[in-house]
Motif scaffolding. Structure first.
Motif, PDB file in Angstrom:
ATOM      1  N   HIS A 112       4.206  -2.825  -0.660  1.00  0.00           N
ATOM      2  CA  HIS A 112       4.751  -4.001  -1.338  1.00  0.00           C
ATOM      3  C   HIS A 112       5.779  -3.584  -2.392  1.00  0.00           C
ATOM      4  O   HIS A 112       6.879  -4.158  -2.479  1.00  0.00           O
ATOM      5  N   LEU A 152      -0.915  -7.132   2.455  1.00  0.00           N
ATOM      6  CA  LEU A 152       0.533  -7.183   2.264  1.00  0.00           C
ATOM      7  C   LEU A 152       1.044  -8.614   2.385  1.00  0.00           C
ATOM      8  O   LEU A 152       1.927  -9.038   1.629  1.00  0.00           O
ATOM      9  N   LEU A 156       3.139 -10.432  -0.616  1.00  0.00           N
ATOM     10  CA  LEU A 156       4.507 -10.891  -0.397  1.00  0.00           C
ATOM     11  C   LEU A 156       4.609 -12.411  -0.312  1.00  0.00           C
ATOM     12  O   LEU A 156       5.713 -12.966  -0.416  1.00  0.00           O
TER      13      LEU A 156
END
Length: 244
Positions: A112, A152, A156
């Motif tokens: 990330h 992730l 995000l």
């Protein structure tokens, strides 16, 4: 008392009751890898080819390498969090083959940070992990790419579709294979799930994997996604094997 102090207090109590140690140095840590080891071994901000993530000289950061200019792959961009080199390679092997699933969230956080730091990188609209074949998934019991993709996706704020693509058959293990064997192994290996076609058409797909070596697997998957209408494909990988 607000919810945040309560949450911090509970987290502190859990750390005291269930202390953790760094997977690399063995010292006490709040994560799978302690901050000093992460600073020492993760090549944060290293100059890489924007297309395949192979290392570049500092002056070429954010550009495409000569190999990608000469023979462009099917994918459009790659972000890698680290090199696949000692000692991080051992973490990947423990996650991939040893069931050390606690390492996946740390890999996701490291990836990330790399995504946010990548110059000019456009975020995908949808994430999907590189799928495993049915026999290998049954044998292993989990897909390490999916284990990284889940946290992730949350970090995000991008939707994850675990079943966007399918591996049509169990391909031979890529480790130890030559570049030509790797390429041949991946021919016609993937397809987009029939009920997912609308999710692919015209969209920017982010493909998540633990390691990128020759790139043949990711290239074959990107070619499949584009054949089914994807507008752009970007790879998000924890580790990139440096060229030999």
């Amino acid at each position: 008392m607000s919810a945040w102090p309560q949450r911090d207090t509970m987290a502190g109590m859990l750390r005291a009751l269930l202390p953790s140690t760094c997977a690399l140095c063995g010292e006490a840590a709040d994560a799978a890898v302690c901050a000093p080891c992460a600073r020492q071994f993760v090549a944060a901000g290293a100059a890489r080819c924007r297309r395949c993530a192979n290392p570049l000289g500092g002056a070429d950061a954010g550009l495409a390498c000569g190999a990608c200019l000469a023979d462009a792959p099917a994918y459009d961009a790659t972000v890698a969090a680290s090199d696949y080199a000692s000692p991080l390679d051992q973490l990947v092997l423990r996650l991939k083959f040893g069931g050390a699933l606690a390492l996946a969230p740390w890999c996701a956080r490291t990836l990330h940070a790399a995504v946010l730091a990548a110059p000019g990188f456009a975020l995908p609209e949808l994430l999907c992990p590189v799928p495993l074949g049915p026999a290998r998934l049954s044998e292993r019991g989990y897909n390490q790419a999916l284990e990284i993709a889940r946290p992730l996706s949350t970090l995000l704020g991008i939707a994850l579709q675990p079943r966007l693509t399918l591996r049509r058959f169990d391909t031979p293990a890529q480790s130890g294979a030559t570049a030509l064997e790797r390429k041949n192994n991946m021919r016609h290996a993937f397809l987009v799930a029939p009920d997912m076609l609308a999710q692919v058409r015209g969209r920017h797909i982010g493909v998540v994997d633990d390691v990128m070596t020759s790139g043949h697997t990711l290239n074959a998957l990107a070619a499949t996604l584009k054949r089914f209408g994807a507008a752009r494909v970007s790879n998000l990988v924890f580790a990139r094997t440096p060229p030999h």
